[in-house]
Design a protein around this motif. Sequence first.
Motif, PDB file in Angstrom:
ATOM      1  N   LEU A  90       0.824  -1.209   0.000  1.00 21.92           N
ATOM      2  CA  LEU A  90       0.000   0.000   0.000  1.00 21.92           C
ATOM      3  C   LEU A  90       0.862   1.265   0.000  1.00 21.92           C
ATOM      4  O   LEU A  90       0.588   2.217  -0.746  1.00 21.92           O
ATOM      5  CB  LEU A  90      -0.928   0.000   1.218  1.00 21.92           C
ATOM      6  CG  LEU A  90      -2.075  -1.019   1.195  1.00 21.92           C
ATOM      7  CD1 LEU A  90      -2.817  -1.009   2.522  1.00 21.92           C
ATOM      8  CD2 LEU A  90      -3.032  -0.731   0.045  1.00 21.92           C
ATOM      9  N   VAL A  91       1.916   1.261   0.832  1.00 21.33           N
ATOM     10  CA  VAL A  91       2.798   2.427   0.887  1.00 21.33           C
ATOM     11  C   VAL A  91       3.512   2.629  -0.451  1.00 21.33           C
ATOM     12  O   VAL A  91       3.668   3.758  -0.933  1.00 21.33           O
ATOM     13  CB  VAL A  91       3.829   2.270   2.028  1.00 21.33           C
ATOM     14  CG1 VAL A  91       4.895   3.367   1.949  1.00 21.33           C
ATOM     15  CG2 VAL A  91       3.134   2.316   3.376  1.00 21.33           C
ATOM     16  N   SER A  92       3.928   1.528  -1.084  1.00 20.86           N
ATOM     17  CA  SER A  92       4.603   1.618  -2.385  1.00 20.86           C
ATOM     18  C   SER A  92       3.685   2.224  -3.439  1.00 20.86           C
ATOM     19  O   SER A  92       4.117   3.069  -4.244  1.00 20.86           O
ATOM     20  CB  SER A  92       5.066   0.230  -2.838  1.00 20.86           C
ATOM     21  OG  SER A  92       6.000  -0.315  -1.931  1.00 20.86           O
ATOM     22  N   LEU A  93       2.415   1.808  -3.444  1.00 20.66           N
ATOM     23  CA  LEU A  93       1.454   2.363  -4.401  1.00 20.66           C
ATOM     24  C   LEU A  93       1.225   3.854  -4.156  1.00 20.66           C
ATOM     25  O   LEU A  93       1.179   4.653  -5.101  1.00 20.66           O
ATOM     26  CB  LEU A  93       0.123   1.603  -4.302  1.00 20.66           C
ATOM     27  CG  LEU A  93       0.111   0.178  -4.872  1.00 20.66           C
ATOM     28  CD1 LEU A  93      -1.210  -0.507  -4.544  1.00 20.66           C
ATOM     29  CD2 LEU A  93       0.330   0.215  -6.378  1.00 20.66           C
ATOM     30  N   ILE A  94       1.077   4.221  -2.880  1.00 19.51           N
ATOM     31  CA  ILE A  94       0.850   5.628  -2.545  1.00 19.51           C
ATOM     32  C   ILE A  94       2.044   6.481  -2.958  1.00 19.51           C
ATOM     33  O   ILE A  94       1.884   7.565  -3.551  1.00 19.51           O
ATOM     34  CB  ILE A  94       0.579   5.778  -1.031  1.00 19.51           C
ATOM     35  CG1 ILE A  94      -0.765   5.122  -0.670  1.00 19.51           C
ATOM     36  CG2 ILE A  94       0.566   7.251  -0.619  1.00 19.51           C
ATOM     37  CD1 ILE A  94      -1.025   5.033   0.819  1.00 19.51           C
ATOM     38  N   VAL A  95       3.257   5.992  -2.662  1.00 23.45           N
ATOM     39  CA  VAL A  95       4.466   6.740  -3.022  1.00 23.45           C
ATOM     40  C   VAL A  95       4.610   6.855  -4.537  1.00 23.45           C
ATOM     41  O   VAL A  95       4.958   7.913  -5.070  1.00 23.45           O
ATOM     42  CB  VAL A  95       5.711   6.065  -2.417  1.00 23.45           C
ATOM     43  CG1 VAL A  95       6.987   6.700  -2.963  1.00 23.45           C
ATOM     44  CG2 VAL A  95       5.686   6.165  -0.898  1.00 23.45           C
ATOM     45  N   PHE A  96       4.309   5.749  -5.258  1.00 22.14           N
ATOM     46  CA  PHE A  96       4.454   5.745  -6.712  1.00 22.14           C
ATOM     47  C   PHE A  96       3.520   6.763  -7.360  1.00 22.14           C
ATOM     48  O   PHE A  96       3.951   7.626  -8.135  1.00 22.14           O
ATOM     49  CB  PHE A  96       4.159   4.349  -7.262  1.00 22.14           C
ATOM     50  CG  PHE A  96       4.165   4.285  -8.764  1.00 22.14           C
ATOM     51  CD1 PHE A  96       5.354   4.244  -9.467  1.00 22.14           C
ATOM     52  CD2 PHE A  96       2.964   4.277  -9.476  1.00 22.14           C
ATOM     53  CE1 PHE A  96       5.370   4.195 -10.851  1.00 22.14           C
ATOM     54  CE2 PHE A  96       2.960   4.228 -10.856  1.00 22.14           C
ATOM     55  CZ  PHE A  96       4.170   4.184 -11.551  1.00 22.14           C
ATOM     56  N   PHE A  97       2.222   6.683  -7.039  1.00 25.31           N
ATOM     57  CA  PHE A  97       1.253   7.598  -7.658  1.00 25.31           C
ATOM     58  C   PHE A  97       1.435   9.025  -7.131  1.00 25.31           C
ATOM     59  O   PHE A  97       1.227   9.992  -7.884  1.00 25.31           O
ATOM     60  CB  PHE A  97      -0.168   7.111  -7.400  1.00 25.31           C
ATOM     61  CG  PHE A  97      -0.532   5.884  -8.191  1.00 25.31           C
ATOM     62  CD1 PHE A  97      -0.690   5.950  -9.567  1.00 25.31           C
ATOM     63  CD2 PHE A  97      -0.696   4.657  -7.569  1.00 25.31           C
ATOM     64  CE1 PHE A  97      -1.012   4.829 -10.310  1.00 25.31           C
ATOM     65  CE2 PHE A  97      -1.020   3.523  -8.300  1.00 25.31           C
ATOM     66  CZ  PHE A  97      -1.175   3.607  -9.676  1.00 25.31           C
ATOM     67  N   GLY A  98       1.833   9.161  -5.875  1.00 27.36           N
ATOM     68  CA  GLY A  98       2.079  10.495  -5.331  1.00 27.36           C
ATOM     69  C   GLY A  98       3.258  11.179  -6.011  1.00 27.36           C
ATOM     70  O   GLY A  98       3.192  12.367  -6.345  1.00 27.36           O
ATOM     71  N   ALA A  99       4.332  10.418  -6.241  1.00 27.57           N
ATOM     72  CA  ALA A  99       5.504  10.980  -6.921  1.00 27.57           C
ATOM     73  C   ALA A  99       5.169  11.337  -8.371  1.00 27.57           C
ATOM     74  O   ALA A  99       5.584  12.384  -8.876  1.00 27.57           O
ATOM     75  CB  ALA A  99       6.663   9.982  -6.873  1.00 27.57           C
ATOM     76  N   ALA A 100       4.412  10.448  -9.044  1.00 28.69           N
ATOM     77  CA  ALA A 100       4.026  10.722 -10.432  1.00 28.69           C
ATOM     78  C   ALA A 100       3.176  11.988 -10.518  1.00 28.69           C
ATOM     79  O   ALA A 100       3.384  12.838 -11.394  1.00 28.69           O
ATOM     80  CB  ALA A 100       3.267   9.531 -11.004  1.00 28.69           C
TER      81      ALA A 100
END
Length: 210
Positions: A106-116
């Motif tokens: 979940l954290v990886s998904l949040i970081v990925f889409f947040g960074a994008a």
Amino acid sequence: MEEILYIKIEQNIPVRSRTITFRDIASFHCTNRKIVQTIEKETFYTLPANGNQKTMFTIARVYEGIHKIYPNLRIENLGEKDFIVDWEREDGREKKKTTEYIKAALVSLIVFFGAAFTIMTFNEDVGVKEVFDKVYQMIMGSAKQGASALEVCYAIGLPVGIFVFYNHFRRRKIKDDPTPIQVEMRTYEEQVNKAMIETASREGKTIDVN
């Protein structure tokens, strides 16, 4: 010559058994190796079967236990004054492991889409395309047609910069220094531990000398 026992205790100590020995909670050093071997084998505390997962202790409780074995031994503390014992129950390990995997995903998904999203909004606000067009026209003397070396370098440099900043590529580290995420996580853990210790002390739940 007076014997001195040096002890070092970390702020948070994970244990897997209810019966905690001195070896589980601290590192010891003494010129008399027999003293260390004797103390390490002794039981420091036995956690209640239905007790909390985390239990707070004071260094005075450790001194008390050691002085029961060696009453006249001089002790020098090189670690924490108050510490937490985190009991990892057998029945909860697999559940905890699964939970950790879910949290990491979940954290990886949040970081990925947040960074994008952050990169896209930054580019849109600054107008990177227009900047590249003007730079190209200033240097080449003509309007840019299609993609140029500027866009290619930008597209390559952005992910490379991220890898260098976070100091990680898969499981390999680029440098031996801790990554910014690791620094923030350690800072967060330290603040949580201090808050738990202070809260337990105020509520009278810290296990001190008898």
